[in-house]
Design a protein around this motif. Structure first.
Motif, mmCIF file in Angstrom:
data_model
loop_
_atom_site.group_PDB
_atom_site.id
_atom_site.type_symbol
_atom_site.label_atom_id
_atom_site.label_comp_id
_atom_site.label_asym_id
_atom_site.label_seq_id
_atom_site.Cartn_x
_atom_site.Cartn_y
_atom_site.Cartn_z
ATOM 1 N N ARG A 96 71.327 16.120 -32.675
ATOM 2 C CA ARG A 96 70.395 15.695 -33.735
ATOM 3 C C ARG A 96 69.471 16.828 -34.147
ATOM 4 O O ARG A 96 69.160 16.990 -35.325
ATOM 5 C CB ARG A 96 69.566 14.513 -33.249
ATOM 6 C CG ARG A 96 70.089 13.218 -33.754
ATOM 7 C CD ARG A 96 69.111 12.085 -33.531
ATOM 8 N NE ARG A 96 69.889 10.958 -33.038
ATOM 9 C CZ ARG A 96 69.651 10.298 -31.936
ATOM 10 N NH1 ARG A 96 68.628 10.614 -31.190
ATOM 11 N NH2 ARG A 96 70.412 9.308 -31.566
ATOM 12 N N ALA A 97 68.984 17.587 -33.151
ATOM 13 C CA ALA A 97 68.078 18.689 -33.465
ATOM 14 C C ALA A 97 68.776 19.734 -34.338
ATOM 15 O O ALA A 97 68.198 20.217 -35.313
ATOM 16 C CB ALA A 97 67.566 19.327 -32.177
ATOM 17 N N PHE A 98 70.008 20.076 -33.992
ATOM 18 C CA PHE A 98 70.741 21.031 -34.818
ATOM 19 C C PHE A 98 71.191 20.396 -36.124
ATOM 20 O O PHE A 98 71.359 21.080 -37.122
ATOM 21 C CB PHE A 98 71.937 21.606 -34.059
ATOM 22 C CG PHE A 98 71.545 22.593 -33.004
ATOM 23 C CD1 PHE A 98 70.980 23.800 -33.340
ATOM 24 C CD2 PHE A 98 71.739 22.314 -31.664
ATOM 25 C CE1 PHE A 98 70.608 24.717 -32.377
ATOM 26 C CE2 PHE A 98 71.380 23.214 -30.691
ATOM 27 C CZ PHE A 98 70.802 24.422 -31.046
ATOM 28 N N GLY A 99 71.384 19.071 -36.122
ATOM 29 C CA GLY A 99 71.764 18.367 -37.346
ATOM 30 C C GLY A 99 70.658 18.377 -38.378
ATOM 31 O O GLY A 99 70.918 18.405 -39.584
ATOM 32 N N THR A 100 69.400 18.353 -37.919
ATOM 33 C CA THR A 100 68.297 18.432 -38.877
ATOM 34 C C THR A 100 68.245 19.794 -39.556
ATOM 35 O O THR A 100 67.751 19.906 -40.671
ATOM 36 C CB THR A 100 66.943 18.165 -38.187
ATOM 37 O OG1 THR A 100 66.745 19.114 -37.151
ATOM 38 C CG2 THR A 100 66.881 16.750 -37.641
ATOM 39 N N LEU A 101 68.767 20.813 -38.890
ATOM 40 C CA LEU A 101 68.860 22.138 -39.501
ATOM 41 C C LEU A 101 70.105 22.271 -40.361
ATOM 42 O O LEU A 101 70.287 23.290 -41.030
ATOM 43 C CB LEU A 101 68.891 23.227 -38.415
ATOM 44 C CG LEU A 101 67.680 23.315 -37.496
ATOM 45 C CD1 LEU A 101 67.944 24.312 -36.389
ATOM 46 C CD2 LEU A 101 66.450 23.705 -38.298
ATOM 47 N N GLU A 105 77.240 22.354 -35.548
ATOM 48 C CA GLU A 105 78.193 23.132 -34.756
ATOM 49 C C GLU A 105 77.487 24.091 -33.799
ATOM 50 O O GLU A 105 78.089 24.583 -32.851
ATOM 51 C CB GLU A 105 79.161 23.892 -35.659
ATOM 52 C CG GLU A 105 78.541 24.969 -36.521
ATOM 53 C CD GLU A 105 78.009 24.485 -37.859
ATOM 54 O OE1 GLU A 105 77.591 25.347 -38.648
ATOM 55 O OE2 GLU A 105 77.992 23.266 -38.105
ATOM 56 N N TRP A 106 76.217 24.367 -34.022
ATOM 57 C CA TRP A 106 75.482 25.254 -33.129
ATOM 58 C C TRP A 106 75.183 24.591 -31.782
ATOM 59 O O TRP A 106 74.800 25.269 -30.834
ATOM 60 C CB TRP A 106 74.178 25.696 -33.779
ATOM 61 C CG TRP A 106 74.353 26.662 -34.914
ATOM 62 C CD1 TRP A 106 75.515 27.196 -35.383
ATOM 63 C CD2 TRP A 106 73.311 27.192 -35.731
ATOM 64 N NE1 TRP A 106 75.269 28.011 -36.446
ATOM 65 C CE2 TRP A 106 73.921 28.030 -36.689
ATOM 66 C CE3 TRP A 106 71.946 27.023 -35.779
ATOM 67 C CZ2 TRP A 106 73.196 28.716 -37.645
ATOM 68 C CZ3 TRP A 106 71.217 27.700 -36.726
ATOM 69 C CH2 TRP A 106 71.838 28.544 -37.647
ATOM 70 N N ALA A 107 75.334 23.297 -31.688
ATOM 71 C CA ALA A 107 75.045 22.589 -30.435
ATOM 72 C C ALA A 107 75.963 23.053 -29.306
ATOM 73 O O ALA A 107 75.593 22.973 -28.136
ATOM 74 C CB ALA A 107 75.177 21.085 -30.631
ATOM 75 N N GLY A 108 77.130 23.553 -29.636
ATOM 76 C CA GLY A 108 78.049 24.040 -28.612
ATOM 77 C C GLY A 108 77.498 25.222 -27.834
ATOM 78 O O GLY A 108 77.842 25.422 -26.666
ATOM 79 N N TYR A 109 76.624 26.002 -28.474
ATOM 80 C CA TYR A 109 76.036 27.150 -27.779
ATOM 81 C C TYR A 109 75.000 26.710 -26.747
ATOM 82 O O TYR A 109 74.580 27.523 -25.923
ATOM 83 C CB TYR A 109 75.400 28.111 -28.794
ATOM 84 C CG TYR A 109 76.430 28.780 -29.668
ATOM 85 C CD1 TYR A 109 77.182 29.836 -29.200
ATOM 86 C CD2 TYR A 109 76.680 28.309 -30.949
ATOM 87 C CE1 TYR A 109 78.141 30.438 -29.987
ATOM 88 C CE2 TYR A 109 77.641 28.905 -31.753
ATOM 89 C CZ TYR A 109 78.371 29.968 -31.259
ATOM 90 O OH TYR A 109 79.324 30.546 -32.041
ATOM 91 N N VAL A 110 74.599 25.476 -26.783
ATOM 92 C CA VAL A 110 73.715 24.922 -25.758
ATOM 93 C C VAL A 110 74.517 24.056 -24.793
ATOM 94 O O VAL A 110 74.264 24.057 -23.593
ATOM 95 C CB VAL A 110 72.579 24.099 -26.414
ATOM 96 C CG1 VAL A 110 71.716 23.428 -25.375
ATOM 97 C CG2 VAL A 110 71.747 24.983 -27.313
ATOM 98 N N ARG A 111 75.523 23.353 -25.319
ATOM 99 C CA ARG A 111 76.321 22.438 -24.498
ATOM 100 C C ARG A 111 77.040 23.149 -23.358
ATOM 101 O O ARG A 111 77.009 22.692 -22.216
ATOM 102 C CB ARG A 111 77.394 21.773 -25.350
ATOM 103 C CG ARG A 111 76.991 20.573 -26.064
ATOM 104 C CD ARG A 111 78.200 20.034 -26.798
ATOM 105 N NE ARG A 111 77.827 18.873 -27.575
ATOM 106 C CZ ARG A 111 78.454 18.493 -28.655
ATOM 107 N NH1 ARG A 111 79.483 19.184 -29.095
ATOM 108 N NH2 ARG A 111 78.065 17.435 -29.297
ATOM 109 N N VAL A 112 77.724 24.230 -23.675
ATOM 110 C CA VAL A 112 78.585 24.881 -22.672
ATOM 111 C C VAL A 112 77.773 25.438 -21.503
ATOM 112 O O VAL A 112 78.075 25.124 -20.341
ATOM 113 C CB VAL A 112 79.477 25.953 -23.334
ATOM 114 C CG1 VAL A 112 80.221 26.763 -22.296
ATOM 115 C CG2 VAL A 112 80.440 25.308 -24.315
ATOM 116 N N PRO A 113 76.740 26.257 -21.731
ATOM 117 C CA PRO A 113 75.996 26.734 -20.557
ATOM 118 C C PRO A 113 75.272 25.610 -19.818
ATOM 119 O O PRO A 113 75.158 25.657 -18.591
ATOM 120 C CB PRO A 113 75.008 27.750 -21.134
ATOM 121 C CG PRO A 113 74.979 27.541 -22.573
ATOM 122 C CD PRO A 113 76.257 26.874 -22.965
ATOM 123 N N ALA A 114 74.805 24.593 -20.549
ATOM 124 C CA ALA A 114 74.133 23.477 -19.880
ATOM 125 C C ALA A 114 75.117 22.704 -19.007
ATOM 126 O O ALA A 114 74.778 22.300 -17.890
ATOM 127 C CB ALA A 114 73.488 22.556 -20.904
#
Length: 182
Positions: A96-101, A105-114
């Motif tokens: 949602r946070a990246f969706g407001t921007l 698709e940028w959420a993957g850069y947080v998903r994988v390391p997390a």
């Protein structure tokens, strides 16, 4: 001759791709396919892995079967009732946070390391938390003092590498974009 009323509007598909096969009428449902079992080597490896897991299970259960069954049931309940809603909610919040921007698709850069960091924490939690029994310390001959620092360092490297990859791809994408001056 017209089609019977129950077959009007149905697709015509070939049952087999062989020469001379007759078309089969379906009601939009896919035709059943044969189950792919794999090569004999894959089946042999799968059978060996099941045999090894069964052997390990019997050896493990011979030690303290009630405690191990209790641990597995507790871990499954903890995972399904607490952890899945927790990391599912965190993932939805990031999307949602990246969706407001406008950049989901940028959420993957947080998903994988997390996800990798969370998996390491889940597997090594007793050592990271410093809750190591004397039995475990005598079996491994390692103290649990450095695990928290190493986990934090690995987590920082994972997020740092993901940020560098993100910046590199973002820069490459902006170089390829035509300028607005022309």
């Amino acid at each position: 001759m017209g089609d019977p009323p129950e077959l009007r509007g149905c697709e015509v598909r070939k049952a087999r791709p062989e020469k001379g096969s007759r078309p089969v009428r379906t009601r939009g449902l896919p035709l059943p396919r044969a189950v792919a079992l794999g090569s004999p080597l894959q089946l042999l490896l799968l059978a060996c892995s099941f045999a090894l897991a069964g052997y390990a299970g019997t050896r493990l259960l011979a030690w303290d079967w009630f405690g191990i069954v209790l641990w597995f049931v507790g871990a499954a309940l903890l995972h399904d009732l607490v952890l899945v809603p927790l990391y599912g909610g965190l993932d939805r919040a990031a999307v949602r946070a990246f969706g407001t921007l406008g950049r989901r698709e940028w959420a993957g850069y947080v998903r994988v390391p997390a996800a990798l960091s969370g998996l390491l924490l889940l597997v090594w939690f007793p050592l990271i938390g410093g809750r190591v029994a004397d039995r475990d310390r005598s079996a491994t001959a390692l103290s649990a003092d450095g695990f928290l620092g190493r986990w934090l360092l690995i987590t920082a490297v994972l997020f740092g590498g993901s940020a560098l990859l993100f910046l590199w791809r973002l820069r490459r994408a902006t170089k390829r974009r035509p300028s607005a001056d022309h």
